[in-house]
Design a protein around this motif. Sequence first.
Motif, PDB file in Angstrom:
ATOM      1  N   GLN A   1       4.190  20.130   3.094  1.00  0.00           N
ATOM      2  CA  GLN A   1       3.517  19.525   3.021  1.00  0.00           C
ATOM      3  C   GLN A   1       4.501  18.332   3.710  1.00  0.00           C
ATOM      4  OE1 GLN A   1       0.892  18.126   0.219  1.00  0.00           O
ATOM      5  NE2 GLN A   1      -0.155  19.676   0.132  1.00  0.00           N
ATOM      6  N   PHE A   2       5.510  18.274   3.224  1.00  0.00           N
ATOM      7  CA  PHE A   2       6.590  17.154   3.236  1.00  0.00           C
ATOM      8  C   PHE A   2       7.264  17.702   4.884  1.00  0.00           C
ATOM      9  CE2 PHE A   2      11.078  15.564   1.322  1.00  0.00           C
ATOM     10  CZ  PHE A   2      10.640  14.163   1.778  1.00  0.00           C
ATOM     11  N   TYR A   3       7.221  18.074   5.476  1.00  0.00           N
ATOM     12  CA  TYR A   3       7.262  18.340   6.614  1.00  0.00           C
ATOM     13  C   TYR A   3       6.586  18.490   7.788  1.00  0.00           C
ATOM     14  CZ  TYR A   3       7.233  21.584  10.942  1.00  0.00           C
ATOM     15  OH  TYR A   3       7.062  21.750  13.054  1.00  0.00           O
TER      16      TYR A   3
ATOM     17  N   SER B   1      12.634   3.955  17.392  1.00  0.00           N
ATOM     18  CA  SER B   1      13.869   4.999  16.995  1.00  0.00           C
ATOM     19  C   SER B   1      14.155   5.336  16.155  1.00  0.00           C
ATOM     20  CB  SER B   1      15.435   4.133  17.761  1.00  0.00           C
ATOM     21  OG  SER B   1      14.685   3.047  17.115  1.00  0.00           O
ATOM     22  N   ALA B   2      13.318   4.968  14.559  1.00  0.00           N
ATOM     23  CA  ALA B   2      13.405   5.288  13.480  1.00  0.00           C
ATOM     24  C   ALA B   2      12.525   5.486  12.855  1.00  0.00           C
ATOM     25  CB  ALA B   2      14.372   4.693  12.679  1.00  0.00           C
ATOM     26  N   CYS B   3      12.179   6.635  11.811  1.00  0.00           N
ATOM     27  CA  CYS B   3      10.529   6.698  10.693  1.00  0.00           C
ATOM     28  C   CYS B   3      11.151   7.375   9.457  1.00  0.00           C
ATOM     29  CB  CYS B   3       9.083   7.750  11.791  1.00  0.00           C
ATOM     30  SG  CYS B   3      10.489   9.496  11.992  1.00  0.00           S
ATOM     31  N   VAL B   4      10.258   7.592   8.606  1.00  0.00           N
ATOM     32  CA  VAL B   4      10.623   7.580   7.122  1.00  0.00           C
ATOM     33  C   VAL B   4       8.975   8.359   6.873  1.00  0.00           C
ATOM     34  CG1 VAL B   4       9.788   5.231   5.628  1.00  0.00           C
ATOM     35  CG2 VAL B   4      11.076   6.851   4.885  1.00  0.00           C
ATOM     36  N   ALA B   5       9.966   9.193   6.466  1.00  0.00           N
ATOM     37  CA  ALA B   5       8.903  10.292   5.665  1.00  0.00           C
ATOM     38  C   ALA B   5       9.163  10.216   4.239  1.00  0.00           C
ATOM     39  CB  ALA B   5       9.038  11.544   5.793  1.00  0.00           C
ATOM     40  N   SER B   6       8.396  10.673   3.427  1.00  0.00           N
ATOM     41  CA  SER B   6       8.463  10.708   1.050  1.00  0.00           C
ATOM     42  C   SER B   6       7.274  11.428   1.357  1.00  0.00           C
ATOM     43  CB  SER B   6       7.952  10.050   0.549  1.00  0.00           C
ATOM     44  OG  SER B   6       7.742   9.652  -0.957  1.00  0.00           O
ATOM     45  N   SER B   7       8.100  12.754   0.077  1.00  0.00           N
ATOM     46  CA  SER B   7       7.129  13.410  -0.671  1.00  0.00           C
ATOM     47  C   SER B   7       6.611  13.473  -1.897  1.00  0.00           C
ATOM     48  CB  SER B   7       8.432  14.716  -0.897  1.00  0.00           C
ATOM     49  OG  SER B   7       8.843  14.414  -2.182  1.00  0.00           O
ATOM     50  N   PHE B   8       6.390  12.216  -2.664  1.00  0.00           N
ATOM     51  CA  PHE B   8       6.261  11.062  -3.963  1.00  0.00           C
ATOM     52  C   PHE B   8       4.578  11.490  -3.745  1.00  0.00           C
ATOM     53  CE2 PHE B   8       4.953   8.013  -6.560  1.00  0.00           C
ATOM     54  CZ  PHE B   8       5.253   8.232  -7.687  1.00  0.00           C
ATOM     55  N   ARG B   9       3.740  11.612  -3.130  1.00  0.00           N
ATOM     56  CA  ARG B   9       2.388  11.396  -2.953  1.00  0.00           C
ATOM     57  C   ARG B   9       1.626  13.233  -2.344  1.00  0.00           C
ATOM     58  NH1 ARG B   9       0.001   6.609  -3.544  1.00  0.00           N
ATOM     59  NH2 ARG B   9       2.134   4.812  -3.782  1.00  0.00           N
ATOM     60  N   LEU B  10       2.613  13.732  -2.367  1.00  0.00           N
ATOM     61  CA  LEU B  10       2.111  15.202  -1.849  1.00  0.00           C
ATOM     62  C   LEU B  10       2.336  16.687  -3.298  1.00  0.00           C
ATOM     63  CD1 LEU B  10       4.338  16.147   0.948  1.00  0.00           C
ATOM     64  CD2 LEU B  10       2.417  14.849   1.262  1.00  0.00           C
ATOM     65  N   ASN B  11       1.751  17.428  -3.111  1.00  0.00           N
ATOM     66  CA  ASN B  11       0.783  18.331  -4.013  1.00  0.00           C
ATOM     67  C   ASN B  11       2.606  18.602  -4.121  1.00  0.00           C
ATOM     68  OD1 ASN B  11      -1.779  18.167  -3.962  1.00  0.00           O
ATOM     69  ND2 ASN B  11      -2.056  19.248  -2.335  1.00  0.00           N
TER      70      ASN B  11
ATOM     71  N   GLU C   1      -5.345   8.482   6.648  1.00  0.00           N
ATOM     72  CA  GLU C   1      -6.510   7.503   5.613  1.00  0.00           C
ATOM     73  C   GLU C   1      -6.774   6.955   4.557  1.00  0.00           C
ATOM     74  OE1 GLU C   1     -10.061   9.196   7.812  1.00  0.00           O
ATOM     75  OE2 GLU C   1     -10.302   8.117   9.297  1.00  0.00           O
ATOM     76  N   GLY C   2      -5.353   7.063   4.114  1.00  0.00           N
ATOM     77  CA  GLY C   2      -5.216   6.937   2.834  1.00  0.00           C
ATOM     78  C   GLY C   2      -5.288   8.419   1.657  1.00  0.00           C
ATOM     79  N   GLU C   3      -5.897   9.188   2.373  1.00  0.00           N
ATOM     80  CA  GLU C   3      -5.751  10.121   1.335  1.00  0.00           C
ATOM     81  C   GLU C   3      -3.997  11.415   2.004  1.00  0.00           C
ATOM     82  OE1 GLU C   3      -9.471  12.351   1.455  1.00  0.00           O
ATOM     83  OE2 GLU C   3     -10.334  10.016   1.652  1.00  0.00           O
ATOM     84  N   ASN C   4      -4.615  12.846   1.322  1.00  0.00           N
ATOM     85  CA  ASN C   4      -3.513  13.916   2.450  1.00  0.00           C
ATOM     86  C   ASN C   4      -4.755  15.096   2.740  1.00  0.00           C
ATOM     87  OD1 ASN C   4      -1.633  16.225   2.331  1.00  0.00           O
ATOM     88  ND2 ASN C   4      -1.206  16.299   0.239  1.00  0.00           N
ATOM     89  N   HIS C   5      -4.301  15.452   4.190  1.00  0.00           N
ATOM     90  CA  HIS C   5      -5.059  15.926   4.532  1.00  0.00           C
ATOM     91  C   HIS C   5      -4.261  17.354   5.134  1.00  0.00           C
ATOM     92  CE1 HIS C   5      -8.612  13.745   4.532  1.00  0.00           C
ATOM     93  NE2 HIS C   5      -7.951  12.792   4.874  1.00  0.00           N
ATOM     94  N   THR C   6      -2.994  17.188   4.382  1.00  0.00           N
ATOM     95  CA  THR C   6      -1.842  17.965   5.223  1.00  0.00           C
ATOM     96  C   THR C   6      -2.022  19.926   4.977  1.00  0.00           C
ATOM     97  OG1 THR C   6      -0.761  17.810   3.030  1.00  0.00           O
ATOM     98  CG2 THR C   6      -0.003  16.850   5.059  1.00  0.00           C
ATOM     99  N   ASP C   7      -3.128  20.073   3.935  1.00  0.00           N
ATOM    100  CA  ASP C   7      -3.510  21.301   3.878  1.00  0.00           C
ATOM    101  C   ASP C   7      -4.052  21.737   4.933  1.00  0.00           C
ATOM    102  OD1 ASP C   7      -1.642  22.164   1.722  1.00  0.00           O
ATOM    103  OD2 ASP C   7      -3.180  21.234   0.719  1.00  0.00           O
TER     104      ASP C   7
ATOM    105  N   PHE D   1       0.886  -0.929   0.325  1.00  0.00           N
ATOM    106  CA  PHE D   1       0.225  -0.017  -0.009  1.00  0.00           C
ATOM    107  C   PHE D   1       1.068   0.809   0.066  1.00  0.00           C
ATOM    108  CE2 PHE D   1      -2.534   3.090   2.326  1.00  0.00           C
ATOM    109  CZ  PHE D   1      -3.957   3.282   1.172  1.00  0.00           C
ATOM    110  N   GLY D   2       0.412   2.503  -0.952  1.00  0.00           N
ATOM    111  CA  GLY D   2       1.174   3.303  -0.658  1.00  0.00           C
ATOM    112  C   GLY D   2       1.391   4.382   0.386  1.00  0.00           C
ATOM    113  N   ILE D   3       2.499   4.838   0.253  1.00  0.00           N
ATOM    114  CA  ILE D   3       2.456   5.828   2.323  1.00  0.00           C
ATOM    115  C   ILE D   3       2.638   7.094   1.590  1.00  0.00           C
ATOM    116  CG2 ILE D   3       1.790   3.483   3.185  1.00  0.00           C
ATOM    117  CD1 ILE D   3       3.739   3.533   3.837  1.00  0.00           C
ATOM    118  N   MET D   4       2.286   7.965   2.992  1.00  0.00           N
ATOM    119  CA  MET D   4       2.968   9.261   3.022  1.00  0.00           C
ATOM    120  C   MET D   4       4.717   8.387   4.123  1.00  0.00           C
ATOM    121  SD  MET D   4       0.661  11.873   2.267  1.00  0.00           S
ATOM    122  CE  MET D   4      -0.705  11.827   3.228  1.00  0.00           C
ATOM    123  N   GLY D   5       4.513   8.135   4.955  1.00  0.00           N
ATOM    124  CA  GLY D   5       5.080   8.279   5.945  1.00  0.00           C
ATOM    125  C   GLY D   5       4.552   7.079   6.645  1.00  0.00           C
TER     126      GLY D   5
END
Length: 213
Positions: free
Chosen positions: A156-158, A139-149, A185-191, A128-132
Motif C-alpha cells: 500500500q505504501f508503494y 518537484s517534490a512530494c511526500v508519502a506516509s505509511s501511518f494510515r495504512l493496513n 477521498e479521506g479513505e484507504n482504497h489502495t487494495d 487533516f490527516g493524510i496518506m500523502g
Amino acid sequence: MIEVGWWKMEVFKKYIFYILLFLLIFSCEKSKENVIKNQEIVTILIQPFEDIKPQQLSEISENIKKIYPNVKVLEPIKFPKNSYYKPRSRYRADSIIKFLKLRTPENSVTIGLTNKDISATKGKIADFGIMGLGYRPGSACVASSFRLNSKNRNEQFYKIAIHELGHTQGLKHCPEKTCFMRDAEGENHTDEETDFCKNCKIVLISKHWKFDK
C-alpha cells in the motif's frame, strides 16, 4: 485547347497542395517525436526520513525502478523542525514538501517517505490527516505509511508513493476505481488499485516511464 490546359493546371495545383500538406504533417509529427526523444530524463530522488526501515525503502525503491529508469535512493535525514505540528503530534506535509523542494536539484523530483502521521489543510479543516501529498506538477512530494493496513503495508505504501509521484508528473485524480491515481477521498482504497489506467499511462510514457505491454 484552352479549357484542357486550364483543367490540367488545376489538377497540378491540387497535386502540389496535397504533397505540401503531407510534408507539413509529417514534419510536425517528426518534430513532436524529436521533442519527446530529446527531453532529459528526470531523476526521481527517494528521500527516506530517519524513521523509515531499510526493508521498506528497498521494496518501494525497487518497485519504482521497475517502471521508471532513473531512480536514486538518498541517505535518511531528519524532519525539518518547522514541519512538526505539536498540538496533534503530526508533521505538516506542505512544510515537508517545501523543505524537500529546496533540496531538489534541477531536472529532478524528490519523494519523501515516512511512517509518521502527516497532515495538510483541506477546505475548512486546518489540520487533516493524510496518506500523502503532491502538487501538480511539482518537484517534490511526500508519502506516509501511518494510515495504512499492517497486513500489506509496504504494498500500500508503494501505491501511495506512486500516486504522489504521478501528481508531480502532471496527473490529476482519476475516475477509474482501479487506477493508482484514484482520489482517496479521506479513505484507504489502495487494495482496490491495481495499476495506472490507460490514459494515465499515456501521460507517463511521454515522460519516459516504462510499462509492460
